[in-house]
Design a protein around this motif. Structure first.
Motif, mmCIF file in Angstrom:
data_model
loop_
_atom_site.group_PDB
_atom_site.id
_atom_site.type_symbol
_atom_site.label_atom_id
_atom_site.label_comp_id
_atom_site.label_asym_id
_atom_site.label_seq_id
_atom_site.Cartn_x
_atom_site.Cartn_y
_atom_site.Cartn_z
ATOM 1 N N UNK A 1 0.849 -1.196 0.000
ATOM 2 C CA UNK A 1 0.000 0.000 0.000
ATOM 3 C C UNK A 1 0.876 1.234 0.000
ATOM 4 N N UNK A 2 0.481 2.240 -0.790
ATOM 5 C CA UNK A 2 1.197 3.509 -0.863
ATOM 6 C C UNK A 2 0.213 4.616 -0.524
ATOM 7 N N UNK A 3 0.573 5.445 0.433
ATOM 8 C CA UNK A 3 -0.269 6.575 0.835
ATOM 9 C C UNK A 3 0.300 7.846 0.237
ATOM 10 N N UNK A 4 -0.497 8.521 -0.588
ATOM 11 C CA UNK A 4 -0.054 9.769 -1.200
ATOM 12 C C UNK A 4 0.190 9.611 -2.679
ATOM 13 N N UNK A 5 -0.680 10.218 -3.492
ATOM 14 C CA UNK A 5 -0.602 10.065 -4.939
ATOM 15 C C UNK A 5 0.081 11.206 -5.641
ATOM 16 N N UNK B 1 -6.108 9.248 -7.817
ATOM 17 C CA UNK B 1 -6.453 7.825 -7.710
ATOM 18 C C UNK B 1 -6.603 7.215 -9.101
ATOM 19 N N UNK B 2 -7.253 7.954 -9.996
ATOM 20 C CA UNK B 2 -7.435 7.463 -11.366
ATOM 21 C C UNK B 2 -6.098 7.321 -12.082
ATOM 22 N N UNK B 3 -5.203 8.265 -11.846
ATOM 23 C CA UNK B 3 -3.866 8.184 -12.426
ATOM 24 C C UNK B 3 -3.145 6.933 -11.934
ATOM 25 N N UNK B 4 -3.266 6.639 -10.657
ATOM 26 C CA UNK B 4 -2.640 5.441 -10.099
ATOM 27 C C UNK B 4 -3.188 4.175 -10.756
ATOM 28 N N UNK B 5 -4.474 4.130 -10.986
ATOM 29 C CA UNK B 5 -5.071 2.963 -11.643
ATOM 30 C C UNK B 5 -4.542 2.805 -13.073
#
Length: 356
Positions: free
Chosen positions: A174-178, A207-211
């Motif tokens: 898990x990574x906190x902070x996008x 969040x969408x960028x991370x996906x």
């Protein structure tokens, strides 16, 4: 030499203009070129999340304070002995803003991040040129543009974070902070074989960028029950690796609760000097045997970051580009959070000419 600098100490987010920090262009003298030095005409310099902290006086309050350490450019001059790495005038390069001396006790013990002379060549990179020791400079791969090349330093931080996690293939992460470091760490940890790869981030666009870049799951810590969602994703086991890239005191408080027994938790951001986080030693260190560690700078990571760079998706992190003259506006956009990364164009260098 025109250089972006803090000209007034204060928070750049302060709504009161009379006490708000200020960014401006200042003429700094250009350092002399030593025999082992490299002078680089800077193409791009990216704003780091730490730069606004300098405006707040984190590392001192004597203004002007030159800014910038994430940069790329083209070599325009070499000292007479600056040839040991095969560098040539016209090379497209990036590098490490810190020079590790190699002779102090921490360097000799393999702990370069604690070098006693680490600031000797730490010079502002939001400028027309910069002069570094040749050991700081890395030639960019042909397939990496100057624009993407300015992200070598933050990529080295992501590599360093991965080193500190001691990740194993198949570990739940898990990574906190996008922000930029979180997004880069996500892509690097994906290469390591991370599973249940989760981004915890309150901003929907991030969040969408991370996906798009490899996250399997995302958690909105404001709109969702973070602990319950993490429990669902990991079948109640928690994450084997938890990384904070947010720097937010509010965000870090719940991360130990989503860590699995025996997990490693990496605090990979800069935190307020006055922030102290309560820690129940019985729960987290005795019963769960967590390993807690942090990241200061990135020794030994740059050559590997250079290898990784062509395999990363960097377009979204380099979409917001401002000219050097518009530095104050660029910093205002940065602190607004409208873009995950903001980049300054310090010189308009032609890629084809520089590579010739």
């Amino acid at each position: 030499m025109r250089t972006v600098a803090v000209t007034k100490i204060g928070s750049l987010r302060d709504p009161d203009e009379s006490t708000r920090g200020r960014i401006g262009l200042v003429d700094f003298p250009e350092p002399e070129l030593g025999p082992e030095d490299v002078r680089i005409r800077i193409a791009y310099s990216a704003i780091c999340g730490s730069d606004p902290h300098l405006a707040e006086g984190f590392f001192g309050t004597d203004v002007p304070i030159g800014l910038g350490h994430e940069l790329s450019g083209v070599i325009e001059a070499l000292g007479e002995r600056a040839h040991r790495n095969g560098l040539r005038i016209g090379d497209r390069v990036s590098g490490n803003f810190l020079r590790f001396c190699g002779t102090c006790r921490p360097c000799q013990e393999g702990r370069q991040q604690f070098c006693e002379h680490i600031q000797d060549y730490n010079r502002p990179g939001m400028a027309e040129t910069i002069t570094w020791h040749e050991s700081q400079v890395y030639r960019l791969p042909d397939e990496i543009s100057l624009l993407h090349g300015c992200l070598l330093e933050p990529t080295s931080v992501a590599v360093r974070i991965a080193d500190k996690t001691r990740i194993r293939v198949g570990d739940r992460v898990a990574i906190c902070g996008g922000g930029p470091i979180g997004q880069l760490a996500l892509q690097v940890l994906r290469m390591y074989g991370a599973t249940s790869l989760t981004m915890i981030e309150p901003i929907a666009e991030r969040r969408e960028m991370a996906l798009r870049h490899g996250a399997q799951f995302v958690i909105d810590p404001v709109g969702e029950d973070q602990y319950a969602r993490a429990d669902e994703i990991t079948d109640g086991r928690g994450y084997d690796v938890v990384i904070d890239a947010s720097g937010s005191p509010r965000a870090v408080r719940g991360l130990l609760d989503i860590a699995a027994k025996g997990a490693t938790v990496v605090y990979g951001a800069m935190y307020p000097e006055s922030f102290e986080m309560p820690l129940n030693l019985s729960d987290y260190l005795y019963l769960k045997e967590l390993t807690l560690t942090g990241v200061f700078v990135s020794p030994y990571a740059f050559p590997r970051a250079l290898q990784v760079l062509p395999h990363l998706e960097l377009d979204e992190l380099t979409a917001a580009v401002f000219d050097l003259e518009d530095a104050a506006e660029a910093f205002a956009v940065h602190v607004s959070g409208r873009h995950p990364k903001v980049v300054l164009r310090c010189n308009d260098l032609d890629e084809r000419e520089s590579a010739a």
